[in-house]
Design a protein around this motif. Sequence first.
Motif, PDB file in Angstrom:
ATOM      1  N   ALA A 284       0.836  -1.202   0.000  1.00  0.00           N
ATOM      2  CA  ALA A 284       0.000   0.000   0.000  1.00  0.00           C
ATOM      3  C   ALA A 284       0.873   1.254   0.000  1.00  0.00           C
ATOM      4  N   ILE A 285       1.948   1.255   0.792  1.00  0.00           N
ATOM      5  CA  ILE A 285       2.880   2.386   0.806  1.00  0.00           C
ATOM      6  C   ILE A 285       3.566   2.527  -0.544  1.00  0.00           C
ATOM      7  N   ALA A 286       4.000   1.403  -1.106  1.00  0.00           N
ATOM      8  CA  ALA A 286       4.683   1.423  -2.405  1.00  0.00           C
ATOM      9  C   ALA A 286       3.778   1.981  -3.492  1.00  0.00           C
ATOM     10  N   ASN A 287       2.514   1.602  -3.468  1.00  0.00           N
ATOM     11  CA  ASN A 287       1.557   2.131  -4.446  1.00  0.00           C
ATOM     12  C   ASN A 287       1.361   3.630  -4.255  1.00  0.00           C
ATOM     13  N   ARG A 288       1.277   4.051  -3.020  1.00  0.00           N
ATOM     14  CA  ARG A 288       1.063   5.469  -2.709  1.00  0.00           C
ATOM     15  C   ARG A 288       2.266   6.326  -3.071  1.00  0.00           C
ATOM     16  N   GLU A 289       3.467   5.795  -2.799  1.00  0.00           N
ATOM     17  CA  GLU A 289       4.695   6.570  -2.980  1.00  0.00           C
ATOM     18  C   GLU A 289       5.395   6.305  -4.308  1.00  0.00           C
ATOM     19  N   GLY A 290       4.911   5.325  -5.060  1.00  0.00           N
ATOM     20  CA  GLY A 290       5.545   4.992  -6.334  1.00  0.00           C
ATOM     21  C   GLY A 290       6.911   4.343  -6.170  1.00  0.00           C
ATOM     22  N   ILE A 291       7.061   3.456  -5.178  1.00  0.00           N
ATOM     23  CA  ILE A 291       8.327   2.779  -4.916  1.00  0.00           C
ATOM     24  C   ILE A 291       8.309   1.398  -5.563  1.00  0.00           C
ATOM     25  N   PRO A 292       9.289   1.067  -6.393  1.00  0.00           N
ATOM     26  CA  PRO A 292       9.337  -0.280  -6.990  1.00  0.00           C
ATOM     27  C   PRO A 292       9.668  -1.334  -5.928  1.00  0.00           C
ATOM     28  N   VAL A 293       8.810  -2.346  -5.795  1.00  0.00           N
ATOM     29  CA  VAL A 293       9.025  -3.421  -4.819  1.00  0.00           C
ATOM     30  C   VAL A 293       8.682  -4.763  -5.467  1.00  0.00           C
ATOM     31  N   PRO A 294       9.465  -5.202  -6.436  1.00  0.00           N
ATOM     32  CA  PRO A 294       9.107  -6.419  -7.181  1.00  0.00           C
ATOM     33  C   PRO A 294       8.990  -7.664  -6.319  1.00  0.00           C
ATOM     34  N   ILE A 295       9.898  -7.848  -5.355  1.00  0.00           N
ATOM     35  CA  ILE A 295       9.835  -9.054  -4.519  1.00  0.00           C
ATOM     36  C   ILE A 295       8.624  -8.988  -3.588  1.00  0.00           C
ATOM     37  N   ALA A 296       8.455  -7.867  -2.910  1.00  0.00           N
ATOM     38  CA  ALA A 296       7.320  -7.715  -2.002  1.00  0.00           C
ATOM     39  C   ALA A 296       5.993  -7.849  -2.749  1.00  0.00           C
ATOM     40  N   ARG A 297       5.953  -7.361  -3.972  1.00  0.00           N
ATOM     41  CA  ARG A 297       4.705  -7.426  -4.740  1.00  0.00           C
ATOM     42  C   ARG A 297       4.321  -8.872  -5.057  1.00  0.00           C
ATOM     43  N   GLN A 298       5.308  -9.703  -5.385  1.00  0.00           N
ATOM     44  CA  GLN A 298       5.008 -11.107  -5.654  1.00  0.00           C
ATOM     45  C   GLN A 298       4.612 -11.840  -4.374  1.00  0.00           C
ATOM     46  N   VAL A 299       5.240 -11.499  -3.254  1.00  0.00           N
ATOM     47  CA  VAL A 299       4.845 -12.084  -1.977  1.00  0.00           C
ATOM     48  C   VAL A 299       3.408 -11.697  -1.645  1.00  0.00           C
ATOM     49  N   HIS A 300       3.059 -10.450  -1.913  1.00  0.00           N
ATOM     50  CA  HIS A 300       1.702  -9.967  -1.662  1.00  0.00           C
ATOM     51  C   HIS A 300       0.682 -10.748  -2.488  1.00  0.00           C
ATOM     52  N   ARG A 301       0.957 -10.929  -3.745  1.00  0.00           N
ATOM     53  CA  ARG A 301       0.040 -11.678  -4.629  1.00  0.00           C
ATOM     54  C   ARG A 301      -0.088 -13.126  -4.172  1.00  0.00           C
ATOM     55  N   LEU A 302       1.018 -13.689  -3.702  1.00  0.00           N
ATOM     56  CA  LEU A 302       0.999 -15.067  -3.219  1.00  0.00           C
ATOM     57  C   LEU A 302       0.152 -15.192  -1.961  1.00  0.00           C
ATOM     58  N   LEU A 303       0.310 -14.259  -1.029  1.00  0.00           N
ATOM     59  CA  LEU A 303      -0.467 -14.297   0.205  1.00  0.00           C
ATOM     60  C   LEU A 303      -1.961 -14.132  -0.057  1.00  0.00           C
ATOM     61  N   LEU A 304      -2.296 -13.386  -1.116  1.00  0.00           N
ATOM     62  CA  LEU A 304      -3.700 -13.187  -1.472  1.00  0.00           C
ATOM     63  C   LEU A 304      -4.268 -14.364  -2.255  1.00  0.00           C
ATOM     64  N   GLY A 305      -3.406 -15.311  -2.614  1.00  0.00           N
ATOM     65  CA  GLY A 305      -3.853 -16.480  -3.374  1.00  0.00           C
ATOM     66  C   GLY A 305      -4.045 -16.215  -4.851  1.00  0.00           C
ATOM     67  N   LYS A 306      -3.467 -15.117  -5.344  1.00  0.00           N
ATOM     68  CA  LYS A 306      -3.632 -14.762  -6.762  1.00  0.00           C
ATOM     69  C   LYS A 306      -2.658 -15.502  -7.670  1.00  0.00           C
ATOM     70  N   ILE A 307      -1.562 -15.981  -7.109  1.00  0.00           N
ATOM     71  CA  ILE A 307      -0.583 -16.749  -7.882  1.00  0.00           C
ATOM     72  C   ILE A 307      -0.090 -17.918  -7.036  1.00  0.00           C
ATOM     73  N   THR A 308       0.525 -18.887  -7.694  1.00  0.00           N
ATOM     74  CA  THR A 308       1.128 -20.010  -6.991  1.00  0.00           C
ATOM     75  C   THR A 308       2.584 -19.668  -6.653  1.00  0.00           C
ATOM     76  N   PRO A 309       3.207 -20.408  -5.747  1.00  0.00           N
ATOM     77  CA  PRO A 309       4.629 -20.166  -5.469  1.00  0.00           C
ATOM     78  C   PRO A 309       5.494 -20.257  -6.723  1.00  0.00           C
ATOM     79  N   GLN A 310       5.196 -21.218  -7.573  1.00  0.00           N
ATOM     80  CA  GLN A 310       5.969 -21.373  -8.810  1.00  0.00           C
ATOM     81  C   GLN A 310       5.808 -20.157  -9.721  1.00  0.00           C
ATOM     82  N   GLU A 311       4.592 -19.636  -9.795  1.00  0.00           N
ATOM     83  CA  GLU A 311       4.345 -18.464 -10.642  1.00  0.00           C
ATOM     84  C   GLU A 311       5.044 -17.221 -10.086  1.00  0.00           C
TER      85      GLU A 311
END
Length: 328
Positions: A284-311
Motif C-alpha cells: 500500500a505504501i509502495a503504491n502510494r509513494e511509487g516505490i518499486p518493490v518487485p519481490i514484495a509485490r510477488q509475496v503480496h500476490r501469493l499471500l492473497l492467493g492470486k498466484i502459486t509459489p511457482q508463478e
Amino acid sequence: MPVMPNAPSILSLDAEVVQTESVELTVIGAGAWGSALASLVQKNNHTVRLWSRRSEISLGEAVDQAQVILSAVSMKGVPSVVAQLRDIDIPPETILVTATKGLDPETTRTPSQMIQAAFPDNPVVVLSGPNLSKEIEQGQPAATVAASLHPAAAEAVQYLFSSDTFRVYSSPDPLGAELGGTLKNVIAIAVGVCEGLNLGANARSALITRALPEVIRIGTHLGGQPETFFGLSGLGDMLATCTSVLSRNYRVGYGLAQGKPLAQILEELGSTAEGVNTTQVLVAIANREGIPVPIARQVHRLLLGKITPQEAVEALMERDLKPEACDL
C-alpha cells in the motif's frame, strides 16, 4: 517521515546509573520475545515487571515507578498499548522502548512513530536486530541495536540489556533500525518459498542479495539512513530471519510452497508472523509513494492467493534484464 520529538527532557536515567544502580523496567507483552528480554534485564540485577492482558494487575500498576517501559507486543496490539499508556501519567523522563517489528495498517506508521507521536516529550528507543527469541532464551550469543534520537537514552538501554552473551550497539537512526527489522519479514516469506520449492543455495543467495537493495530503497525513502540497512538491524536481521526454521515468517513461505493454505499455516504457528501484515501495508505504501518493490509485490500476490509459489518465482525470473547496479 519520522516523527521528531520535542527537545529531550533531562533524563534521570543514564548509562552510569544503569551500571551502578538497580533500574525498574516494565515489559509489556509476555510472549516469547518479551519474556526473553525480561530475562536479560533480570540477569543484570535490575527489577523487571512482565505485564500482559492476562496479568492480575492493571497496566497502570505495572508501569508505576518504572524508569523504562518496553513494549514487546505484536503489531496489532501496539495501538491499544499506546492508547492505554496515554491515559496514564507517564513522566517525560521515562524511557520508552519498542521491540516490535511491523507497520500499522491504519496509519502505515512504525511502532516508534506511534509512540513518539503520543509521547512527544519522552525519549523513544528502538531495540532491533537478528534476535531469535528461542536462541536468546538458551543463552546463545547474540547482538542487537538500541537506536534513538536521544543518545543518552540509547546508551542507557544499551547498558541495561548488554551481557556476556548479548551485545548491544547504539545507533542514532531509530527509524532505519526499525524498518530494517520490519521489512526483512517480507523477504523471509519469499526465502521460505524458495526453500520450500527446493530451488537450491544459488537461488536463495540471489534472492537475499537482490532483496537488500529493495529494502534499502523503501527504507531510505521513508527516512532511514542507508548505512543502517547494512548493519545488525538490517542485513544482520535479514540473514537470521531468512536462514532459520525458527523464523515464523520463513515458515509461512515454506508452508505456502508446500501447498498449505495461509490460514492453516498461521494456525499451526500458534503465534504472529508479522510479515503477513507488513506485506500488505508495504505494498500500500509502495503504491502510494511509487516505490518499486518487485519481490514484495510477488509475496503480496501469493499471500492473497492470486498466484502459486511457482508463478511467483517465474515472475521474478522473467523480469527485464538490466545492470546489477540498477536498483529497480
